[in-house]
Design a protein around this motif. Structure first.
Motif, PDB file in Angstrom:
ATOM      1  N   ARG A 146     -53.685 -15.159  29.606  1.00  0.00           N
ATOM      2  CA  ARG A 146     -53.830 -16.556  28.815  1.00  0.00           C
ATOM      3  C   ARG A 146     -54.388 -16.465  27.508  1.00  0.00           C
ATOM      4  O   ARG A 146     -55.587 -15.944  26.471  1.00  0.00           O
ATOM      5  CB  ARG A 146     -54.718 -17.419  30.168  1.00  0.00           C
ATOM      6  CG  ARG A 146     -55.421 -18.854  29.625  1.00  0.00           C
ATOM      7  CD  ARG A 146     -55.424 -19.396  31.207  1.00  0.00           C
ATOM      8  NE  ARG A 146     -54.883 -19.112  32.197  1.00  0.00           N
ATOM      9  CZ  ARG A 146     -54.755 -19.608  33.265  1.00  0.00           C
ATOM     10  NH1 ARG A 146     -56.242 -19.743  33.357  1.00  0.00           N
ATOM     11  NH2 ARG A 146     -54.255 -19.320  34.360  1.00  0.00           N
ATOM     12  N   VAL A 190     -56.894 -24.932  24.383  1.00  0.00           N
ATOM     13  CA  VAL A 190     -56.939 -24.357  25.762  1.00  0.00           C
ATOM     14  C   VAL A 190     -55.649 -24.287  27.169  1.00  0.00           C
ATOM     15  O   VAL A 190     -55.747 -25.025  27.110  1.00  0.00           O
ATOM     16  CB  VAL A 190     -58.132 -23.302  26.335  1.00  0.00           C
ATOM     17  CG1 VAL A 190     -57.943 -22.076  27.559  1.00  0.00           C
ATOM     18  CG2 VAL A 190     -59.781 -23.366  25.137  1.00  0.00           C
ATOM     19  N   ASP A 239     -60.999 -17.443  14.732  1.00  0.00           N
ATOM     20  CA  ASP A 239     -63.708 -17.592  15.134  1.00  0.00           C
ATOM     21  C   ASP A 239     -63.944 -18.674  14.945  1.00  0.00           C
ATOM     22  O   ASP A 239     -63.585 -19.782  14.305  1.00  0.00           O
ATOM     23  CB  ASP A 239     -63.703 -16.580  14.460  1.00  0.00           C
ATOM     24  CG  ASP A 239     -62.745 -15.348  15.243  1.00  0.00           C
ATOM     25  OD1 ASP A 239     -62.805 -14.517  13.855  1.00  0.00           O
ATOM     26  OD2 ASP A 239     -62.078 -14.942  15.939  1.00  0.00           O
ATOM     27  N   GLN A 260     -49.852 -16.013  19.480  1.00  0.00           N
ATOM     28  CA  GLN A 260     -50.673 -16.756  20.872  1.00  0.00           C
ATOM     29  C   GLN A 260     -50.749 -18.133  20.337  1.00  0.00           C
ATOM     30  O   GLN A 260     -50.661 -19.048  20.175  1.00  0.00           O
ATOM     31  CB  GLN A 260     -51.809 -16.888  21.653  1.00  0.00           C
ATOM     32  CG  GLN A 260     -52.997 -16.632  20.366  1.00  0.00           C
ATOM     33  CD  GLN A 260     -54.841 -16.500  21.039  1.00  0.00           C
ATOM     34  OE1 GLN A 260     -54.510 -16.811  22.450  1.00  0.00           O
ATOM     35  NE2 GLN A 260     -55.171 -15.823  20.583  1.00  0.00           N
ATOM     36  N   SER A 315     -56.123 -18.075  24.214  1.00  0.00           N
ATOM     37  CA  SER A 315     -57.853 -18.440  24.025  1.00  0.00           C
ATOM     38  C   SER A 315     -57.774 -19.167  22.729  1.00  0.00           C
ATOM     39  O   SER A 315     -56.889 -19.413  22.172  1.00  0.00           O
ATOM     40  CB  SER A 315     -58.728 -17.366  23.545  1.00  0.00           C
ATOM     41  OG  SER A 315     -58.082 -17.047  22.369  1.00  0.00           O
TER      42      SER A 315
END
Length: 302
Positions: free
Chosen positions: A172, A181, A127, A202, A174
């Motif tokens: 997709r 990306v 984050d 991911q 992040s």
């Protein structure tokens, strides 16, 4: 005698030896104590000193033998020999909780290095963390919570997952932007429909690798779910007899101001926060938890 039967008997013999060997040593040490006490009560100073040292050494070895016997009597958990998946999630506390979860991740990584275990990141969600000093010059106190779960890593044999029970979504990935990306749908989310358990990954740029890692975590969660179900059923019968009390969700406190780590499950405090966070002193807490675990297992067997 078949090969499987021979393997089973060999294992039984090995398990028995884990109890018999320390038990024989325990009997031998107990037999030495009266003679050592007689020497301690003698009039010769040198003999008294030597006997006192030998008695202290014998008592230490007796304590170790007793621990080995208890450990040998306990039922073996097949999950102990498998790998494990560690999940760390920031709870309440905002940015400080996110930073603290990173501190705990590094703590467990260093502990793994001390133990000689392999350690790898399967999935990490970043984050927009802001960096703050480790210690506040103005003396402000931050209270943050982090949840930590350790899941045995299940194999295909231990957990059977039907493809028809899975819903797989791709999306997709992040990131922070720029080259981080992904421009393709490489991130994967797998949902186990019967239980509602959902896992996403991911970390990798490959959709296939993300799917493999997500399936590893999903199997671990399903395996732990079944283990907990059996464990709860086993303990429920005992709890009906001895009663239960309310338990706080708080397991461990890391108090930076007091240089203290307290594990509330065993009511054990260690005033070496730095040593714990660098992985070196964490073993002291693990040892106390292991002792309590063994005592609980023995109580369940009674």
């Amino acid at each position: 005698m078949g090969r499987d039967e021979l393997a089973r008997l060999s294992k039984d013999l090995s398990d028995t030896g884990a109890i018999v060997v320390p038990y024989k040593e325990l009997l031998r040490l107990y037999a030495e104590l009266p003679d050592l006490q007689l020497m301690i009560d003698s009039n010769e100073p040198l003999m008294r000193t030597m006997a006192a040292e030998e008695r202290q050494e014998a008592l230490s070895r007796i304590a170790q033998c007793e621990k080995d016997i208890i450990s040998g009597l306990l039922p073996r958990d097949s999950a102990e020999k498998a790998g494990a998946i560690l999940e760390i999630r920031a709870g309440t506390g905002g940015d400080e909780a996110s930073l603290f979860s990173g501190d705990l991740l590094r703590m467990y990584e260093r502990y793994s290095q001390v133990k000689g275990w392999r350690f790898g990141i399967m999935s990490k969600v970043e984050d927009g963390e802001k960096r703050v000093p480790a210690t506040e010059s103005q003396g402000r106190i931050h209270t943050s919570t982090v949840t930590v779960a350790v899941l045995p890593q299940a194999t295909h044999v231990q957990v059977e997952v039907k493809e028809s029970d899975l819903r797989i979504d791709v999306f997709r990935a992040s990131g922070k932007g720029g080259q981080h990306v992904n421009t393709t749908d490489s991130a994967v989310r797998i949902t186990h429909i019967p239980t509602g358990i959902s896992v996403e990954n991911q970390q990798e740029r490959s959709q296939i690798r993300n799917r493999e890692k997500a399936m590893q975590v999903l199997r671990a969660r399903l395996y732990e779910r079944e283990r907990q179900k059996i464990e709860n059923e086993r303990r429920a019968s005992r709890n009906k007899l001895i009663g239960t009390g309310d338990r706080s969700e708080k397991c461990r406190t890391y108090n930076y101001a007091q240089n203290r780590v307290t594990d509330h499950r065993v009511n054990f405090s260690l005033y070496d926060l730095e040593g714990v966070m660098n992985g070196a002193a964490l073993q002291y807490i693990v040892d106390q938890l292991r002792i309590q675990h063994d005592l609980d297992e023995l109580a369940d067997m009674s």
